[in-house]
Design a protein around this motif. Structure first.
Motif, PDB file in Angstrom:
ATOM      1  N   ASN A  90       3.529  14.714   6.058  1.00 37.38           N
ATOM      2  CA  ASN A  90       4.610  15.706   5.718  1.00 37.38           C
ATOM      3  C   ASN A  90       5.762  15.630   6.787  1.00 37.38           C
ATOM      4  O   ASN A  90       6.689  15.966   6.813  1.00 37.38           O
ATOM      5  N   LYS A  91       5.333  14.576   7.866  1.00 36.96           N
ATOM      6  CA  LYS A  91       6.276  14.354   8.707  1.00 36.96           C
ATOM      7  C   LYS A  91       7.530  13.482   8.120  1.00 36.96           C
ATOM      8  O   LYS A  91       7.448  12.677   7.443  1.00 36.96           O
ATOM      9  N   ILE A  92       8.769  13.932   8.832  1.00 39.04           N
ATOM     10  CA  ILE A  92       9.933  13.231   8.408  1.00 39.04           C
ATOM     11  C   ILE A  92      10.085  12.082   9.249  1.00 39.04           C
ATOM     12  O   ILE A  92      10.347  12.051  10.380  1.00 39.04           O
ATOM     13  N   ASN A  93      10.357  10.966   8.323  1.00 43.44           N
ATOM     14  CA  ASN A  93      10.762   9.568   9.148  1.00 43.44           C
ATOM     15  C   ASN A  93      12.181   9.553   9.318  1.00 43.44           C
ATOM     16  O   ASN A  93      12.918   9.013   8.486  1.00 43.44           O
ATOM     17  N   HIS A  94      12.674   9.941  10.637  1.00 44.52           N
ATOM     18  CA  HIS A  94      14.044   9.806  10.959  1.00 44.52           C
ATOM     19  C   HIS A  94      14.529   8.327  11.111  1.00 44.52           C
ATOM     20  O   HIS A  94      15.816   7.947  11.052  1.00 44.52           O
ATOM     21  N   SER A  95      13.731   7.524  11.469  1.00 46.11           N
ATOM     22  CA  SER A  95      13.848   6.140  12.044  1.00 46.11           C
ATOM     23  C   SER A  95      13.908   5.181  10.843  1.00 46.11           C
ATOM     24  O   SER A  95      13.149   4.263  10.540  1.00 46.11           O
ATOM     25  N   THR A  96      15.122   5.123   9.776  1.00 46.35           N
ATOM     26  CA  THR A  96      15.017   4.220   8.695  1.00 46.35           C
ATOM     27  C   THR A  96      15.619   2.876   8.782  1.00 46.35           C
ATOM     28  O   THR A  96      16.194   2.439   7.971  1.00 46.35           O
ATOM     29  N   ASN A  97      16.160   3.042  10.124  1.00 46.50           N
ATOM     30  CA  ASN A  97      17.164   1.782  10.216  1.00 46.50           C
ATOM     31  C   ASN A  97      16.646   0.426  10.352  1.00 46.50           C
ATOM     32  O   ASN A  97      17.420  -0.397  10.141  1.00 46.50           O
ATOM     33  N   LYS A 137       0.734  -1.378   0.013  1.00 44.65           N
ATOM     34  CA  LYS A 137      -0.059  -0.025   0.002  1.00 44.65           C
ATOM     35  C   LYS A 137       0.753   1.256  -0.009  1.00 44.65           C
ATOM     36  O   LYS A 137       0.457   2.229  -0.613  1.00 44.65           O
ATOM     37  N   MET A 138       1.915   1.142   0.692  1.00 41.85           N
ATOM     38  CA  MET A 138       2.948   2.550   0.584  1.00 41.85           C
ATOM     39  C   MET A 138       3.702   2.474  -0.822  1.00 41.85           C
ATOM     40  O   MET A 138       3.905   3.730  -1.269  1.00 41.85           O
ATOM     41  N   VAL A 139       3.819   1.363  -1.415  1.00 43.88           N
ATOM     42  CA  VAL A 139       4.435   1.410  -2.788  1.00 43.88           C
ATOM     43  C   VAL A 139       3.252   2.271  -3.948  1.00 43.88           C
ATOM     44  O   VAL A 139       3.617   3.019  -4.701  1.00 43.88           O
ATOM     45  N   LEU A 140       2.039   1.803  -3.505  1.00 41.83           N
ATOM     46  CA  LEU A 140       0.905   2.526  -4.267  1.00 41.83           C
ATOM     47  C   LEU A 140       0.720   4.056  -4.054  1.00 41.83           C
ATOM     48  O   LEU A 140       0.585   4.523  -4.894  1.00 41.83           O
ATOM     49  N   LEU A 141       1.214   4.202  -2.771  1.00 43.95           N
ATOM     50  CA  LEU A 141       1.000   5.661  -2.391  1.00 43.95           C
ATOM     51  C   LEU A 141       2.105   6.435  -2.896  1.00 43.95           C
ATOM     52  O   LEU A 141       2.022   7.651  -3.360  1.00 43.95           O
ATOM     53  N   ALA A 142       3.256   5.828  -3.101  1.00 40.87           N
ATOM     54  CA  ALA A 142       4.522   6.702  -3.499  1.00 40.87           C
ATOM     55  C   ALA A 142       4.219   6.875  -5.020  1.00 40.87           C
ATOM     56  O   ALA A 142       4.631   7.792  -5.437  1.00 40.87           O
ATOM     57  N   LEU A 143       3.629   5.800  -5.693  1.00 45.81           N
ATOM     58  CA  LEU A 143       3.576   6.072  -7.231  1.00 45.81           C
ATOM     59  C   LEU A 143       2.254   6.936  -7.419  1.00 45.81           C
ATOM     60  O   LEU A 143       2.669   8.047  -8.138  1.00 45.81           O
ATOM     61  N   PHE A 144       1.216   6.865  -6.731  1.00 46.33           N
ATOM     62  CA  PHE A 144      -0.049   7.736  -7.322  1.00 46.33           C
ATOM     63  C   PHE A 144       0.063   9.084  -6.292  1.00 46.33           C
ATOM     64  O   PHE A 144      -0.679  10.141  -6.848  1.00 46.33           O
ATOM     65  N   GLY A 145       0.823   9.136  -5.302  1.00 46.51           N
ATOM     66  CA  GLY A 145       0.784  10.490  -4.525  1.00 46.51           C
ATOM     67  C   GLY A 145       2.107  11.093  -4.676  1.00 46.51           C
ATOM     68  O   GLY A 145       2.457  12.450  -4.166  1.00 46.51           O
ATOM     69  N   ALA A 146       2.977  10.564  -5.700  1.00 45.89           N
ATOM     70  CA  ALA A 146       4.517  11.265  -5.483  1.00 45.89           C
ATOM     71  C   ALA A 146       5.043  11.293  -6.872  1.00 45.89           C
ATOM     72  O   ALA A 146       5.126  12.158  -7.857  1.00 45.89           O
ATOM     73  N   THR A 147       5.444   9.989  -7.309  1.00 41.39           N
ATOM     74  CA  THR A 147       6.211   9.957  -8.455  1.00 41.39           C
ATOM     75  C   THR A 147       5.623   9.883  -9.765  1.00 41.39           C
ATOM     76  O   THR A 147       6.171  10.434 -10.769  1.00 41.39           O
ATOM     77  N   MET A 148       4.355   9.779  -9.646  1.00 35.74           N
ATOM     78  CA  MET A 148       3.530   9.877 -11.046  1.00 35.74           C
ATOM     79  C   MET A 148       3.486  11.204 -11.461  1.00 35.74           C
ATOM     80  O   MET A 148       3.995  11.820 -12.722  1.00 35.74           O
ATOM     81  N   GLY A 149       3.148  12.235 -10.634  1.00 32.11           N
ATOM     82  CA  GLY A 149       3.168  13.729 -10.791  1.00 32.11           C
ATOM     83  C   GLY A 149       4.774  14.435 -10.922  1.00 32.11           C
ATOM     84  O   GLY A 149       4.855  15.109 -11.829  1.00 32.11           O
ATOM     85  N   VAL A 177      -7.909   2.872   0.223  1.00 36.72           N
ATOM     86  CA  VAL A 177      -8.400   4.210   1.011  1.00 36.72           C
ATOM     87  C   VAL A 177      -9.822   4.034   1.400  1.00 36.72           C
ATOM     88  O   VAL A 177      -9.998   4.410   2.595  1.00 36.72           O
ATOM     89  N   TYR A 178     -10.660   3.538   0.812  1.00 30.11           N
ATOM     90  CA  TYR A 178     -11.953   3.290   1.209  1.00 30.11           C
ATOM     91  C   TYR A 178     -11.976   2.466   2.557  1.00 30.11           C
ATOM     92  O   TYR A 178     -12.764   2.789   3.413  1.00 30.11           O
ATOM     93  N   LYS A 179     -11.268   1.677   2.686  1.00 26.51           N
ATOM     94  CA  LYS A 179     -11.040   0.955   3.746  1.00 26.51           C
ATOM     95  C   LYS A 179     -10.305   1.378   5.121  1.00 26.51           C
ATOM     96  O   LYS A 179     -10.479   0.995   6.060  1.00 26.51           O
ATOM     97  N   GLY A 180      -9.930   2.651   4.634  1.00 29.12           N
ATOM     98  CA  GLY A 180      -9.561   3.796   5.632  1.00 29.12           C
ATOM     99  C   GLY A 180      -7.811   3.075   6.150  1.00 29.12           C
ATOM    100  O   GLY A 180      -7.348   3.429   7.251  1.00 29.12           O
ATOM    101  N   ASP A 181      -7.153   2.325   5.214  1.00 21.54           N
ATOM    102  CA  ASP A 181      -5.778   2.032   5.366  1.00 21.54           C
ATOM    103  C   ASP A 181      -4.819   3.020   5.610  1.00 21.54           C
ATOM    104  O   ASP A 181      -3.600   2.859   6.018  1.00 21.54           O
ATOM    105  N   TYR A 182      -5.147   4.158   5.034  1.00 26.89           N
ATOM    106  CA  TYR A 182      -4.281   5.127   4.901  1.00 26.89           C
ATOM    107  C   TYR A 182      -4.460   6.294   6.133  1.00 26.89           C
ATOM    108  O   TYR A 182      -3.837   7.366   6.150  1.00 26.89           O
ATOM    109  N   GLU A 183      -5.342   5.850   6.916  1.00 24.62           N
ATOM    110  CA  GLU A 183      -5.525   7.132   7.856  1.00 24.62           C
ATOM    111  C   GLU A 183      -4.620   7.333   9.172  1.00 24.62           C
ATOM    112  O   GLU A 183      -4.646   8.486   9.747  1.00 24.62           O
ATOM    113  N   ASN A 184      -3.822   6.435   9.246  1.00 27.56           N
ATOM    114  CA  ASN A 184      -2.753   6.442  10.324  1.00 27.56           C
ATOM    115  C   ASN A 184      -1.333   6.773   9.834  1.00 27.56           C
ATOM    116  O   ASN A 184      -0.599   6.576  10.644  1.00 27.56           O
ATOM    117  N   ILE A 185      -1.348   7.175   8.656  1.00 26.67           N
ATOM    118  CA  ILE A 185       0.123   7.473   8.051  1.00 26.67           C
ATOM    119  C   ILE A 185       0.802   8.658   8.531  1.00 26.67           C
ATOM    120  O   ILE A 185      -0.153   9.830   8.480  1.00 26.67           O
TER     121      ILE A 185
END
Lengths: 489, 78
Positions: A481-488, A237-249, B70-78
């Motif tokens: 917008n939070k920076i994730n410092h704990s990448t270890n 789900k983070m891969v999808l978010l990275a694609l559609f929320g950042a790298t696509m644009g 998104v619909y299931k709310g999986d991104y709400e706690n990011i």
């Protein structure tokens, strides 16, 4: 963490190699017209098919595939050896393209070999970026990750700068005739091997990333990075978010501001080849420090807001900027001063050249060529006045600024989204789909849009604007917008 | 705000297939359609379309899946 001296060694070794890989990838694109003449004659249907495959398959299929293939390798055997391998592959393929005899000499083997080598280039590029960004990020202190990784981000733009600079220089040294019809076009490809050897020597001296080494020592590396990256919902789900929320644009902004702008200036505004490319070169050079500035700023105020601001600016300003570029070169709006007609030489007796001068210092060269079928074709070349040239540079510079905003912080952003054990795989795929597919499709979809009724020269921009807007909305709503410092971990 | 974010998940779920269907229609129209003498280069060539549709299908599925998460709310706690 690394000492200050150590981190600069890491950045230099990574950036130089990545820069050379971009240079290798771009020279093929920049010389595509000459390559088509030498290897892919249009009258041969097989060669034409191979040419289309070389154009589309290298960017759209092979790059994401390279991201998966080398990403997996980098998460299993390590970052250092994987991105050394991509460098060797890229450099070798580029050098060999410069050595292949033309279609006239070896027939169908020529386009087949060029296609295979171009696919290898795409594969290597797909593996390089994720490795370099991960390698630098894993050496960087958390609070300066945006700043240090932004040096890697300059390489894609500087690679374009280097490729255009080398092509223009060699073209001047050997002459246009030798460059186009002789062997001059081969030199930029052959030069690559020197650059790659230097880069390999530098990279061989580097050590493995400390985070990856630690994981390996503890036996915690992933045995199946593909399954962990794309088979586990929490990561996928983070891969999808990275694609559609950042790298696509980011991909469409990157492509439109540099390559679409270059093509628009040369083919729609009809600016003369050297002046058109020098406009791009100067704008890129002036804007490059801003990659670093926005990378640094992202350490202070977060990655998301800067990246999304760059996308929004592109959405709002692309149409006015491209319209202004067109107006600057539009001779119908200029005050005509004089016309000079000439027939350059006896060999070109079918060519008629008219040179029109305008009050603002712009000159327009119109070459009318009478073809054997009796039809005439016209080629227009405009040389802008100094004022017109610098106005264009300013407009392109502003567009490249959008690139620096979306692109400067993105390596740090992607690195922080994924854990070390599957980072290379997870971040490479969305990056290369965003850039290779969404960005690479800009010219195709833009042309497609202009075939619709009621469209004009600006209509093609609706594709990058639409994609950037969608990405902006998704990024605004779901990215943090939070920076994730704990990448270890 | 969270309910708006979740509702938009339905939109993202629909965007993927809608864009893909539009691309298929464009491909058919441009490959088999009348171009009125326009020189369209790759636009009327089936090879790029096959590559583009092949690479866009998983992307469209990915966008729909993103909408579902998104619909299931999986991104709400990011």
């Amino acid at each position: 963490m690394q000492s200050i001296k150590g981190i600069w060694k890491v950045i230099t070794a990574s950036s130089v190699g990545t820069l050379i890989e971009w240079y290798d990838f771009y020279i093929f694109g920049s010389l595509s017209t000459i390559i088509a003449q030498k290897f892919f004659p249009a009258e041969n249907p097989t060669a034409a098919l191979l040419s289309t495959l070389a154009t589309f398959a290298a960017g759209f299929i092979v790059r994401p595939f390279g991201a998966i293939f080398f990403g997996r390798l980098g998460d299993i055997i390590g970052r250092k050896y994987t991105f050394l391998l991509t460098l060797v592959l890229m450099g070798g393929a580029t050098f060999l393209i410069g050595c292949i005899p033309s279609y006239e000499t070896i027939g169908a083997w020529a386009p087949i070999l060029v296609l295979l080598l171009r696919l290898l280039q795409g594969l290597a590029l797909g593996g390089e970026y994720g490795g370099a960004a991960t390698y630098v990020a894993e050496h960087s202190p958390a609070h300066r990750r945006g700043f240090y990784t932004s040096w890697i981000q300059t390489t894609a733009t500087l690679g374009l700068f280097l490729s255009l600079g080398v092509i223009l220089s060699i073209r001047r040294i050997v002459g246009v005739e030798e460059f186009t019809n002789g062997n001059g076009w081969r030199y930029p490809f052959l030069l690559s091997i020197v650059l790659v050897i230097v880069s390999i020597i530098i990279r061989l001296k580097m050590k493995e990333s400390p985070m990856f080494s630690k994981l390996k020592k503890e036996g915690k590396t992933s045995s199946n990075p593909l399954k962990e990256s794309f088979g586990h919902k929490e990561n996928f789900k983070m891969v999808l978010l990275a694609l559609f929320g950042a790298t696509m644009g980011q991909g469409v902004i990157w492509y439109t501001s540099q390559f679409y702008a270059q093509n628009f200036i040369l083919t729609k505004c009809n600016i003369e080849y050297e002046q058109g490319n020098s406009i791009i070169l100067i704008a890129i050079l002036l804007a490059t420090p801003f990659f670093i500035l926005f990378g640094h700023l992202s350490d202070k105020i977060g990655r998301k807001n800067i990246m999304l601001a760059g996308m929004l600016l592109g959405v709002l300003l692309y149409r006015p900027i491209f319209n202004e570029l067109y107006n600057i070169a539009d001779t119908t709006k200029k005050i005509f001063v004089s016309e000079q007609n000439m027939q350059p030489n006896i060999l070109a007796q079918n060519n008629l050249i008219a040179i029109n001068s305008f009050e603002d210092g712009t000159t327009e060269k119109i070459t009318t060529k009478l073809n054997t079928d009796g039809k005439a074709t016209q080629k227009k070349e405009i040389v802008l006045s100094e004022k017109g040239k610098w106005t264009m540079i300013l407009l392109v510079f502003v567009m490249v600024l959008f690139v620096t905003m979306v692109y400067g912080p993105i390596a740090a952003f992607l690195v922080e989204l994924f854990p070390t054990r599957i980072r290379y795989t997870s971040m490479s795929l969305p990056y290369h789909i965003g850039n290779g597919v969404f960005g690479g499709l800009v010219p195709f979809i833009a042309t497609l849009i202009t075939t619709l009724p009621g469209t004009n020269w600006l209509s093609g921009l609706w594709y990058p604007i639409g994609v950037a807007l969608l990405c902006f909305v998704i990024g605004s709503l779901y990215l943090s917008n939070k920076i994730n410092h704990s990448t270890n971990e | 705000m969270n309910s708006v974010k979740r509702f938009l998940g339905i939109v993202w779920m629909l965007v993927g297939p809608v864009v893909f269907i539009m691309l298929v229609i464009s491909a058919v129209n441009n490959i088999y359609g009348d171009t009125n003498g326009q020189v369209l280069g790759d636009i009327s060539n089936p090879v790029p379309w096959i590559i583009i549709l092949a690479i866009f299908l998983p992307i469209a599925i990915g966008l729909s899946l993103f909408g579902w998460y998104v619909y299931k709310g999986d991104y709400e706690n990011i």
